[in-house]
Scaffold this motif. Structure first.
Motif, PDB file in Angstrom:
ATOM      1  N   ARG A 188       0.847  -1.193   0.000  1.00  0.00           N
ATOM      2  CA  ARG A 188       0.000   0.000   0.000  1.00  0.00           C
ATOM      3  C   ARG A 188       0.880   1.239   0.000  1.00  0.00           C
ATOM      4  O   ARG A 188       1.886   1.300   0.711  1.00  0.00           O
ATOM      5  N   ILE A 189       0.464   2.232  -0.756  1.00  0.00           N
ATOM      6  CA  ILE A 189       1.161   3.513  -0.829  1.00  0.00           C
ATOM      7  C   ILE A 189       0.147   4.622  -0.575  1.00  0.00           C
ATOM      8  O   ILE A 189      -0.977   4.568  -1.096  1.00  0.00           O
ATOM      9  N   ALA A 190       0.542   5.613   0.187  1.00  0.00           N
ATOM     10  CA  ALA A 190      -0.269   6.814   0.362  1.00  0.00           C
ATOM     11  C   ALA A 190       0.437   7.989  -0.302  1.00  0.00           C
ATOM     12  O   ALA A 190       1.658   8.133  -0.190  1.00  0.00           O
ATOM     13  N   ILE A 191      -0.341   8.820  -0.988  1.00  0.00           N
ATOM     14  CA  ILE A 191       0.167  10.054  -1.578  1.00  0.00           C
ATOM     15  C   ILE A 191      -0.574  11.218  -0.930  1.00  0.00           C
ATOM     16  O   ILE A 191      -1.809  11.286  -0.981  1.00  0.00           O
ATOM     17  N   LEU A 192       0.178  12.116  -0.311  1.00  0.00           N
ATOM     18  CA  LEU A 192      -0.373  13.331   0.275  1.00  0.00           C
ATOM     19  C   LEU A 192       0.078  14.504  -0.592  1.00  0.00           C
ATOM     20  O   LEU A 192       1.268  14.805  -0.670  1.00  0.00           O
ATOM     21  N   ASP A 193      -0.868  15.149  -1.241  1.00  0.00           N
ATOM     22  CA  ASP A 193      -0.569  16.246  -2.162  1.00  0.00           C
ATOM     23  C   ASP A 193      -0.856  17.559  -1.449  1.00  0.00           C
ATOM     24  O   ASP A 193      -2.008  17.899  -1.186  1.00  0.00           O
ATOM     25  N   VAL A 194       0.221  18.309  -1.149  1.00  0.00           N
ATOM     26  CA  VAL A 194       0.086  19.575  -0.413  1.00  0.00           C
ATOM     27  C   VAL A 194       0.246  20.783  -1.326  1.00  0.00           C
ATOM     28  O   VAL A 194       0.324  21.919  -0.847  1.00  0.00           O
ATOM     29  N   ARG A 209      -8.650   2.353  -7.628  1.00  0.00           N
ATOM     30  CA  ARG A 209      -7.732   1.407  -7.001  1.00  0.00           C
ATOM     31  C   ARG A 209      -7.691   1.597  -5.492  1.00  0.00           C
ATOM     32  O   ARG A 209      -7.872   2.712  -4.987  1.00  0.00           O
ATOM     33  N   ASP A 210      -7.437   0.491  -4.781  1.00  0.00           N
ATOM     34  CA  ASP A 210      -7.340   0.560  -3.322  1.00  0.00           C
ATOM     35  C   ASP A 210      -5.925   0.347  -2.804  1.00  0.00           C
ATOM     36  O   ASP A 210      -5.713   0.315  -1.595  1.00  0.00           O
ATOM     37  N   ASP A 211      -4.951   0.210  -3.723  1.00  0.00           N
ATOM     38  CA  ASP A 211      -3.571   0.025  -3.275  1.00  0.00           C
ATOM     39  C   ASP A 211      -2.810   1.347  -3.202  1.00  0.00           C
ATOM     40  O   ASP A 211      -1.648   1.378  -2.787  1.00  0.00           O
ATOM     41  N   VAL A 212      -3.462   2.438  -3.591  1.00  0.00           N
ATOM     42  CA  VAL A 212      -2.911   3.782  -3.435  1.00  0.00           C
ATOM     43  C   VAL A 212      -4.004   4.675  -2.855  1.00  0.00           C
ATOM     44  O   VAL A 212      -5.067   4.839  -3.454  1.00  0.00           O
ATOM     45  N   LEU A 213      -3.737   5.228  -1.680  1.00  0.00           N
ATOM     46  CA  LEU A 213      -4.626   6.216  -1.068  1.00  0.00           C
ATOM     47  C   LEU A 213      -4.146   7.602  -1.478  1.00  0.00           C
ATOM     48  O   LEU A 213      -2.981   7.947  -1.271  1.00  0.00           O
ATOM     49  N   PHE A 214      -5.032   8.386  -2.068  1.00  0.00           N
ATOM     50  CA  PHE A 214      -4.679   9.738  -2.495  1.00  0.00           C
ATOM     51  C   PHE A 214      -5.420  10.756  -1.641  1.00  0.00           C
ATOM     52  O   PHE A 214      -6.650  10.732  -1.551  1.00  0.00           O
TER      53      PHE A 214
END
Length: 345
Positions: A188-194, A209-214
């Motif tokens: 699993r990968i999370a991406i936090l876009d600031v 997709r559920d393998d990347v939380l955006f």
């Protein structure tokens, strides 16, 4: 913290941007990265390294091959037709029109563009390719055990979809990094876009997709670019339902309100339990940025970094926007220094 950087970003040196009804000097220009790397070196953030070359396979894991072929050849094809200015689209696949790809370069520009401000120029492909390699090298450092890395990517990437460019973005560096982690065994990968602007390309790539939380914190798309994505109701679809989280905020948003939204995003990330946290690091939330309307101050970026460090995750920072060029180096590096100080680096 190690910084990955390449001088090849300078190959992307457009002279025109469509802005306010005029062709102006682009907001996204080589000096942006130069101010950041100068600041990295001035404060001795850590070693600065050249990227390795991972080839096209990791790029094609995200981007369609017909799209990358277009990016490679567009500037030369435009010039070969005798057009004198830089390649900027004049038509688009609008509502109720055919989605058939044209043959002629002018039509293809509109087929692949999601916005009209960004010109395609000689050197753009080479710089975008090098920027993706900067992101991939940072990902490899994390895989090798680093707790944090800064990939000083230019051009930025978070507006690019699998088959569209715009918003100064051509290849989606954060998405390429995320997919690389997954392809190498992460779960699993999370991406936090600031970044001030919504990461519409990143959302589009991972929306089902559920393998990347955006998670994205950004200006309300009712009021600012990219306008057509980034609303709070956009939560994902299919397997991705619940794995897309948007925090649109209005003009004049101060840091305390912005920080509270990030805290909610970090709570969701903590619940998700990712193997790696990717930060799409835009500092165009700064109070004097020329194309945004948030009110963050330079010291606020240190607090931002400290809050991110509290997530206690391997963290890959990937440079996105920031267009107050005189202050971009201070603000970007403040995030990284705030992170390092809180993480005890």
């Amino acid at each position: 913290m190690e910084t990955i950087y390449t001088e090849k970003h300078k190959l992307r040196d457009a002279k025109t941007e469509l802005f306010g009804g005029k062709l102006v000097q682009p907001h996204e220009r080589p000096s942006r990265a130069e101010y950041v790397i100068d600041r990295v070196r001035k404060v001795r953030l850590g070693p600065v390294s050249d990227p390795d070359d991972f080839g096209m396979d990791p790029i094609h894991a995200i981007h369609e091959d017909h799209f990358t072929e277009f990016l490679k050849t567009a500037a030369a094809r435009w010039k070969a037709e005798g057009f004198e200015g830089e390649a900027i689209p004049t038509t688009w696949v609008a509502r109720r029109m055919s989605n058939i790809r044209p043959n002629f370069i002018e039509g293809q520009l509109g087929y692949y563009a999601l916005a009209g401000e960004t010109s395609l120029t000689e050197g753009t492909w080479e710089a975008a390719y090098a920027s993706a390699q900067v992101a991939l090298t940072g990902a490899e450092r994390i895989r090798d055990g680093a707790r944090s890395v800064f990939s000083l990517c230019r051009p930025p990437g978070h507006h690019a979809t699998a088959d569209m460019y715009g918003g100064y973005c051509f290849l989606n560096n954060a998405a390429i990094s995320a997919q690389h982690f997954l392809d190498k065994g992460a779960g699993r990968i999370a991406i936090l876009d600031v970044d001030f602007h919504h990461g519409n390309g990143t959302q589009d790539i991972f929306y089902d997709r559920d393998d990347v939380l955006f998670v994205s914190l950004h200006g309300d798309p009712h009021e600012t670019f990219p306008y057509h994505l980034g609303h709070a109701r956009e939560n994902g679809t299919g397997k991705g339902d619940g794995f897309n989280l948007n925090f649109p905020m209005p003009p004049g948003t101060p840091f305390d309100v912005w920080r509270a939204a990030m805290a909610k995003g970090l709570e969701r990330i903590a619940d998700y339990k990712p193997d790696v946290l990717i930060i799409s690091l835009g500092v165009d939330t700064f109070e004097t940025d020329p194309i945004s309307f948030f009110k963050l101050k330079s010291d606020d970026f240190k607090t931002m970094g400290a809050d991110i460090a509290a997530a206690n995750l391997p963290t890959h920072f990937i440079m996105e926007g920031g267009y107050d060029v005189d202050e971009i180096g201070v603000n970007a590096v403040n995030v990284l220094q705030g992170f390092d100080a809180a993480a005890g680096a």
